[in-house]
Scaffold this motif. Structure first.
Motif, short mmCIF file in Angstrom:
data_model
loop_
_atom_site.label_atom_id
_atom_site.label_comp_id
_atom_site.label_asym_id
_atom_site.label_seq_id
_atom_site.Cartn_x
_atom_site.Cartn_y
_atom_site.Cartn_z
N LEU A 1 -14.86 -31.23 -61.41
CA LEU A 1 -15.10 -30.49 -60.18
C LEU A 1 -15.94 -29.25 -60.42
O LEU A 1 -16.85 -28.94 -59.65
CB LEU A 1 -13.77 -30.08 -59.54
N PHE A 2 -15.63 -28.51 -61.48
CA PHE A 2 -16.38 -27.29 -61.73
C PHE A 2 -17.86 -27.59 -61.93
O PHE A 2 -18.72 -26.94 -61.32
CB PHE A 2 -15.84 -26.55 -62.95
N ALA A 3 -18.15 -28.58 -62.79
CA ALA A 3 -19.55 -28.88 -63.07
C ALA A 3 -20.28 -29.37 -61.83
O ALA A 3 -21.38 -28.92 -61.51
CB ALA A 3 -19.63 -29.93 -64.17
N VAL A 4 -19.65 -30.29 -61.10
CA VAL A 4 -20.29 -30.85 -59.91
C VAL A 4 -20.46 -29.78 -58.83
O VAL A 4 -21.54 -29.65 -58.22
CB VAL A 4 -19.48 -32.04 -59.37
N LEU A 5 -19.40 -29.02 -58.58
CA LEU A 5 -19.45 -28.03 -57.50
C LEU A 5 -20.42 -26.90 -57.82
O LEU A 5 -21.07 -26.37 -56.91
CB LEU A 5 -18.06 -27.47 -57.25
N PHE A 6 -20.50 -26.51 -59.06
CA PHE A 6 -21.45 -25.45 -59.39
C PHE A 6 -22.87 -25.89 -59.04
O PHE A 6 -23.65 -25.12 -58.49
CB PHE A 6 -21.36 -25.09 -60.87
N GLY A 7 -23.17 -27.16 -59.36
CA GLY A 7 -24.49 -27.66 -59.03
C GLY A 7 -24.71 -27.82 -57.54
O GLY A 7 -25.73 -27.39 -57.00
N LEU A 8 -23.73 -28.42 -56.83
CA LEU A 8 -23.90 -28.64 -55.39
C LEU A 8 -23.93 -27.33 -54.62
O LEU A 8 -24.67 -27.20 -53.64
CB LEU A 8 -22.76 -29.52 -54.87
N SER A 9 -23.11 -26.36 -55.02
CA SER A 9 -23.13 -25.07 -54.32
C SER A 9 -24.48 -24.39 -54.47
O SER A 9 -24.93 -23.67 -53.58
CB SER A 9 -22.02 -24.17 -54.87
N MET A 10 -25.11 -24.61 -55.60
CA MET A 10 -26.42 -24.02 -55.81
C MET A 10 -27.47 -24.64 -54.89
O MET A 10 -28.51 -24.04 -54.63
CB MET A 10 -26.85 -24.20 -57.28
N ASP A 11 -27.20 -25.88 -54.40
CA ASP A 11 -28.13 -26.50 -53.44
C ASP A 11 -28.36 -25.57 -52.25
O ASP A 11 -29.50 -25.20 -51.93
CB ASP A 11 -27.57 -27.82 -52.93
N TYR A 12 -27.27 -25.21 -51.59
CA TYR A 12 -27.37 -24.38 -50.40
C TYR A 12 -27.86 -22.97 -50.75
O TYR A 12 -28.58 -22.34 -49.97
CB TYR A 12 -26.03 -24.31 -49.68
N GLU A 13 -27.46 -22.48 -51.92
CA GLU A 13 -27.92 -21.16 -52.36
C GLU A 13 -29.44 -21.16 -52.51
O GLU A 13 -30.13 -20.24 -52.06
CB GLU A 13 -27.26 -20.80 -53.69
N VAL A 14 -29.96 -22.21 -53.15
CA VAL A 14 -31.40 -22.29 -53.37
C VAL A 14 -32.15 -22.41 -52.05
O VAL A 14 -33.16 -21.74 -51.83
CB VAL A 14 -31.73 -23.48 -54.31
N PHE A 15 -31.67 -23.27 -51.15
CA PHE A 15 -32.37 -23.44 -49.87
C PHE A 15 -32.34 -22.16 -49.04
O PHE A 15 -33.34 -21.79 -48.42
CB PHE A 15 -31.75 -24.60 -49.10
N LEU A 16 -31.20 -21.49 -49.01
CA LEU A 16 -31.10 -20.25 -48.25
C LEU A 16 -31.95 -19.15 -48.87
O LEU A 16 -32.74 -18.49 -48.19
CB LEU A 16 -29.64 -19.81 -48.16
#
Length: 727
Positions: free
Chosen positions: A591-606
């Motif tokens: 979860l940590f590895a996957v969520l860190f990457g996925l959360s960065m998706d929205y961070e990068v787009f914003l």
């Protein structure tokens, strides 16, 4: 990176058929080769460097048949007696049929329960698990028919049974895709546009799965890995295509031709997709630091699938866009189309609700920063009671034969018979073995100690201890550590022998210990890699640090919800689980590895939108408002889609998949709402120009916060002006 992405997007859009044929050929060839090679997925729960693994390795060196693939068959007489001659004859017929089945090496003699109402045997196979398939379980069921006809209840458990009852994801995929399609139709108002992200994700899933099959020829891929890879691939693939498609439609609406629009969309949105996807891939590959092979293999499967989705979003999608052009808006849904076109057709209108919300948060930034942080920390609080383990057959759905066999053994033999401890003693002297066995038998948590078995070479002895408690009970873990720390060393001190505690239960306990030790290093590696990527993209250390902290908060909330639900038992009945369970050892790392990457998706787009606005007028407050206004609608749609996909997989009756699905959906929802819409704009407003500080550069003067509509004209609202995106 924008320039090569622009050229790539135009090239694919200019030669769409060539690109499509290459993708379809790749999918067909890779899938055909993978299936022809006969690759299978195998659960290999080795934990190198642990005592349980050492015990297994030593035992296998001296007992050739130790640790072979097996199945347990247990039967009981609900009414009457097992001693009935007809039933005894039926049991003998069942056992003889099993002994004559292909690949069966041996079948034990029946072992009766203390109450005389049940019995069980182990069926050992002469092949490795990867060489077996579901037909072996079907043969066991067929062999049991005479006993069932005689009025006996027969159930099965073991690795071979798991192989024959692997959960399917077809229903979950259909539900997830259906929900995603509905959200896309609402967002775009067009069936053609809504179908494109699903088409791109579907092709990517096929290619990604084929590559995972080929990787399975080299390394052991767990049976859960393809399900997790499909879950991530669908969510990420649809989202990445959604971002590129949204930018393409906006640019097309401003009068650009389809090839140039595809290039500009790939350069603008594709730039964020590459960095976001790269962060996901790097983060998931960080699971290799776990020190647990099957966890690392899951990371490889997930990373490969996400990487394929990134490539599909910047090549396959531009080709489809170049092929369709303005027909991307075909098959409109009247009312939805009108609203979608109104939103895309007035990108300069900053009076929309998302802009107003951004200004509202800025006016109350301190209050919103404190309240949102307090909420996130409160939801994270259950992490303080985290208990790791690996749920066994006892938490499977009651309809499953593994669960029924588990319950029958617990009822007729005792709960500890589901948690045997196989102890390898490197001492064959009568004095040493008797001293250890005697000390073990007097432990209050030990139900039974089996007679010692010495290897033919006379070098080691095997002893099995049956605890009084079920596998997941804390008393069993305490017993394992007590044998290792006290009982073994004290009783064997005079002879110089050692006692190595092994068996499936000990492996689970050691896995939890390894996760506890390695998790900080995995966190450090993943966070470090993510920050490096963000630094490379934005060249702003404060932004990179802030992004890492925000992501850790969303991950904490995900962990908290999983612990409250599975460990505390809140709402477990909704999943068909009738008792609380510890969090699976592999879940925190995955979860940590996957969520860190996925959360960065929205961070990068914003942040990409915020940075684009900031670079124009150097007003950090207005940049935050514009960033929210231009991305909120798309990010919200993407988050809803991803959450629907993840939650759809909760229907898969496997605890690991359910924990990961709920954890991912929770984090995505919180990330796209509380964090991206409240905490991030509040914190960015508090930081002002300092957020974009670079070493060696003096920060710009800090303008006043925005309290009303911006006065500076020319900033684009719903999407950025295409002319400003030209590379």
């Amino acid at each position: 990176m924008e320039r090569p992405l622009d050229r790539l997007g135009r090239l694919c859009a200019r030669r769409p058929w060539r690109t499509l044929v290459l993708w379809l050929l790749a999918a067909g060839v890779l899938l055909g080769v993978g299936q022809a090679a006969g690759s299978t997925f195998v659960n290999d729960f080795r934990v190198p460097g642990t005592e349980s693994q050492e015990a297994t390795d030593v035992a296998r060196d001296h007992f050739p048949t130790f640790g072979v693939v097996s199945a347990t068959v247990v039967w009981s007489a609900e009414e009457g007696s097992l001693q009935d001659p007809a039933r005894q004859a039926a049991v003998r017929q069942m056992i003889e049929a099993m002994r004559g089945q292909p690949d069966v090496a041996a079948v034990d003699d029946p072992f009766p329960s203390p109450d005389g109402r049940a019995a069980m045997v182990n069926v050992d196979y002469e092949k490795e698990l990867g060489e077996l398939d579901g037909t072996h379980y079907e043969r066991l069921r067929e062999a049991a028919e005479p006993a069932q006809d005689a009025g006996l209840r027969v159930e099965f458990r073991g690795a071979v049974v798991d192989l024959g009852t692997e959960p399917t994801t077809s229903a979950a995929e259909l539900v997830g895709v259906g929900a995603a399609l509905l959200v896309l139709i609402i967002a775009f108002g067009s069936l053609a546009a809504a179908g494109l992200p699903l088409l791109v994700a579907g092709v990517g899933i096929v290619v990604g799965t084929a590559i995972v099959l080929l990787i399975g020829l080299i390394v052991d891929i767990p049976t859960s890995a393809p399900i997790i890879a499909v879950m991530l691939g669908l969510g990420a693939g649809i989202d990445y295509a959604l971002f590129v498609l949204s930018r393409f439609r906006s640019i097309l609406a401003h009068g650009e031709d389809k090839v140039r629009a595809a290039g500009h969309a790939t350069a603008a949105a594709g730039h964020a997709v590459v960095f976001a996807g790269g962060t996901v891939v790097v983060a998931i590959l960080g699971l290799s630091f776990a020190g647990i092979p099957f966890v690392g293999a899951m990371g490889v499967a997930g990373a490969v699938t996400v990487a394929v989705m990134v490539v599909a979003a910047i090549t396959l999608l531009p080709a489809l866009l170049g092929l369709l052009g303005h027909r991307v808006n075909a098959l409109p849904v009247p009312k939805l189309t009108k609203r979608a076109r109104a939103s895309a057709g007035k990108p300069d209108d900053e009076s929309g609700p998302t802009y107003r919300w951004g200004r509202h948060v800025q006016r109350h930034r301190v209050l919103y920063a404190l309240l949102s942080t307090a909420l996130l920390l409160a939801l994270t609080a259950p992490v303080l009671s985290l208990r790791l383990g690996t749920p066994d057959d006892g938490i499977q759905p009651t309809r499953n034969t593994q669960r029924q066999a588990y319950d029958m053994i617990a009822e007729h033999y005792g709960p500890g018979w589901n948690a045997p401890l196989v102890i390898t003693v490197t001492d064959t002297s009568e004095m040493g073995v008797n001293a250890f066995a005697g000390a073990l038998a007097t432990d209050p948590d030990v139900e039974l100690v089996t007679p010692p078995t010495t290897s033919e070479d006379g070098e080691i002895t095997l002893i099995t201890a049956i605890p009084r408690y079920a596998p997941q009970d804390q008393e069993v873990s305490d017993l394992v550590h007590r044998i290792r720390d006290t009982i073994g060393p004290d009783s064997l001190a005079s002879t110089g022998g050692t006692a190595l505690v092994g068996g499936a239960t000990a492996v689970v306990i050691d896995m939890a210990d390894v996760v506890g030790k390695r998790l900080p290093w995995v966190i450090l590696a993943v966070v470090g890699a993510g920050m490096v990527l963000l630094l490379f993209m934005f060249r702003a250390p404060v932004v990179a640090l802030k992004a890492a902290v925000m992501t850790l908060l969303s991950i904490g909330v995900s962990f908290g919800v999983i612990i409250a639900m599975f460990q505390w038992g809140w709402g477990l009945d909704l999943l068909g689980i009738d008792k609380s369970v510890p969090v699976m050892s592999a879940v925190p790392m995955i979860l940590f590895a996957v969520l860190f990457g996925l959360s960065m998706d929205y961070e990068v787009f914003l942040l990409s939108a915020v940075r684009e606005s900031y670079d124009k007028d150097r007003d950090p407050h207005r940049a935050v408002v514009v960033g929210i206004g231009t991305t909120a609608r798309v990010i919200s749609a993407a988050a809803i889609i991803m959450a629907c996909v993840f939650l759809s997989f909760v229907s898969v009756p496997e605890t690991l998949i359910q924990m990961i699905g709920i954890g991912l959906a929770t984090a995505v929802i919180m990330d796209a709402t509380v964090i991206r819409m409240v905490l991030v704009p509040a914190v960015m407003s508090l930081l002002g120009n300092a957020a974009w500080w670079r070493p060696g550069r003096k920060p710009a003067p800090r303008p006043a916060a925005i309290d009303g509509p911006a006065d500076t004209p020319g900033t684009v609202g719903g999407e950025q002006d295409p002319e400003s995106q030209r590379v």
